[in-house]
Motif scaffolding. Structure first.
Motif, PDB file in Angstrom:
ATOM      1  N   THR A  87       0.854  -1.187   0.000  1.00 58.51           N
ATOM      2  CA  THR A  87       0.000   0.000   0.000  1.00 58.51           C
ATOM      3  C   THR A  87       0.888   1.233   0.000  1.00 58.51           C
ATOM      4  OG1 THR A  87      -1.759  -1.141   1.181  1.00 58.51           O
ATOM      5  CG2 THR A  87      -1.799   1.274   1.252  1.00 58.51           C
ATOM      6  N   ASN A 113      -3.923   7.095   0.253  1.00 62.03           N
ATOM      7  CA  ASN A 113      -3.307   5.788   0.072  1.00 62.03           C
ATOM      8  C   ASN A 113      -3.892   5.089  -1.142  1.00 62.03           C
ATOM      9  OD1 ASN A 113      -5.221   3.411   0.940  1.00 62.03           O
ATOM     10  ND2 ASN A 113      -5.591   5.046   2.410  1.00 62.03           N
ATOM     11  N   SER A 114      -3.051   4.239  -1.707  1.00 64.87           N
ATOM     12  CA  SER A 114      -3.441   3.454  -2.869  1.00 64.87           C
ATOM     13  C   SER A 114      -3.060   2.000  -2.618  1.00 64.87           C
ATOM     14  CB  SER A 114      -2.721   3.954  -4.123  1.00 64.87           C
ATOM     15  OG  SER A 114      -3.007   3.093  -5.221  1.00 64.87           O
ATOM     16  N   GLN A 115      -4.011   1.117  -2.805  1.00 68.87           N
ATOM     17  CA  GLN A 115      -3.751  -0.312  -2.657  1.00 68.87           C
ATOM     18  C   GLN A 115      -3.577  -0.993  -4.006  1.00 68.87           C
ATOM     19  OE1 GLN A 115      -6.801  -1.941  -0.103  1.00 68.87           O
ATOM     20  NE2 GLN A 115      -6.252  -0.584   1.571  1.00 68.87           N
ATOM     21  N   ASP A 116      -3.567  -0.200  -5.091  1.00 68.53           N
ATOM     22  CA  ASP A 116      -3.427  -0.774  -6.434  1.00 68.53           C
ATOM     23  C   ASP A 116      -2.304  -0.096  -7.225  1.00 68.53           C
ATOM     24  OD1 ASP A 116      -4.620   1.668  -6.968  1.00 68.53           O
ATOM     25  OD2 ASP A 116      -6.478   0.812  -7.755  1.00 68.53           O
ATOM     26  N   GLY A 118      -1.091   2.871  -7.164  1.00 67.86           N
ATOM     27  CA  GLY A 118      -1.284   4.250  -7.595  1.00 67.86           C
ATOM     28  C   GLY A 118      -2.343   4.473  -8.649  1.00 67.86           C
ATOM     29  N   ARG A 119      -3.103   3.440  -8.999  1.00 69.38           N
ATOM     30  CA  ARG A 119      -4.168   3.640  -9.986  1.00 69.38           C
ATOM     31  C   ARG A 119      -5.365   4.381  -9.390  1.00 69.38           C
ATOM     32  NH1 ARG A 119      -2.047  -1.298 -11.285  1.00 69.38           N
ATOM     33  NH2 ARG A 119      -3.618  -2.506 -10.184  1.00 69.38           N
ATOM     34  N   SER A 120      -5.659   4.125  -8.111  1.00 69.77           N
ATOM     35  CA  SER A 120      -6.744   4.840  -7.437  1.00 69.77           C
ATOM     36  C   SER A 120      -6.276   5.198  -6.026  1.00 69.77           C
ATOM     37  CB  SER A 120      -8.021   3.982  -7.391  1.00 69.77           C
ATOM     38  OG  SER A 120      -7.801   2.818  -6.615  1.00 69.77           O
ATOM     39  N   TRP A 121      -6.870   6.266  -5.492  1.00 73.24           N
ATOM     40  CA  TRP A 121      -6.443   6.802  -4.203  1.00 73.24           C
ATOM     41  C   TRP A 121      -7.641   7.102  -3.319  1.00 73.24           C
ATOM     42  CZ3 TRP A 121      -1.270   7.241  -3.074  1.00 73.24           C
ATOM     43  CH2 TRP A 121      -0.400   7.115  -4.151  1.00 73.24           C
ATOM     44  N   ARG A 122      -7.464   6.899  -2.001  1.00 73.68           N
ATOM     45  CA  ARG A 122      -8.432   7.330  -0.995  1.00 73.68           C
ATOM     46  C   ARG A 122      -7.743   8.364  -0.124  1.00 73.68           C
ATOM     47  NH1 ARG A 122     -10.510   2.228   2.070  1.00 73.68           N
ATOM     48  NH2 ARG A 122      -8.320   2.341   2.537  1.00 73.68           N
TER      49      ARG A 122
END
Length: 185
Positions: A87, A113-116, A118-122
């Protein structure tokens, strides 16, 4: 190999004319799989800014770049880290909640943070608002000078260290704070 280049503009507080913090220092981290991440500021004015993240999955031979969503005003001092699960986390300061014309220059600390990869972020609010006008700027740059981010063991979130001025600072014009931002999964 050059990842990219960004000019570091002189950005000033429009109400006082004092320089805003913009040293342009990038922050880098390496994921457990060897992916490399670099966070950088890309602010152009007090009302226009971005935090960028460049990444490489092939040892730095090729790079992709994105900007964090939700950053709508001057942003500075990003710090990046990767936890044991991969992450990616980024902290930074920005002025999105500042109200022109009041006595304060309000900055907040944010985390994304991104768990993929850097493709999506929260995004999450970490601290603030803090008043940059009560900090000794720009000569000493005490807001943002002492900050960092680290992934906690076993993927249990992140540890953030950052500087805040008034009203949070009690022992000096700025104080150092800690926040556990947790878990990425």
């Amino acid at each position: 190999m050059e990842i990219g280049s960004k000019p570091i503009p002189d950005v000033v507080d429009p109400e006082t004319g004092l320089a805003l913090p913009s040293p342009g220092f990038p922050s880098a981290a390496v994921a457990p799989d060897g992916s490399v991440y670099v966070a950088f500021e890309d602010s152009r004015s007090p009302t226009s800014g971005a935090v960028g993240v460049a990444s490489s999955r092939d040892g730095g031979r090729t790079w992709t770049s994105t900007t964090l969503p939700g950053v709508t005003a001057f942003a500075f001092e990003p710090a990046i880290a990767v936890d044991a699960h991969g992450t990616v986390g980024v902290t930074w300061y920005d002025l999105r909640n500042d109200r022109p014309g009041d006595d304060a220059l309000s900055a907040d600390v944010w985390f994304a943070n991104s768990q993929d990869r850097g493709r999506s972020w929260r995004q999450t609010h970490v601290a603030g608002p803090t008043n940059l006008r009560t900090a000794p700027l720009p000569a000493h740059n005490f807001v943002g000078e002492y900050q960092g981010l680290a992934g906690l063991p076993r993927g249990r979130g992140f540890a953030a260290v950052f500087t805040l001025a008034a009203p949070q600072a009690k022992d000096g014009p700025t104080d150092i704070f800690f926040a556990r931002i947790g878990p990425g999964r």
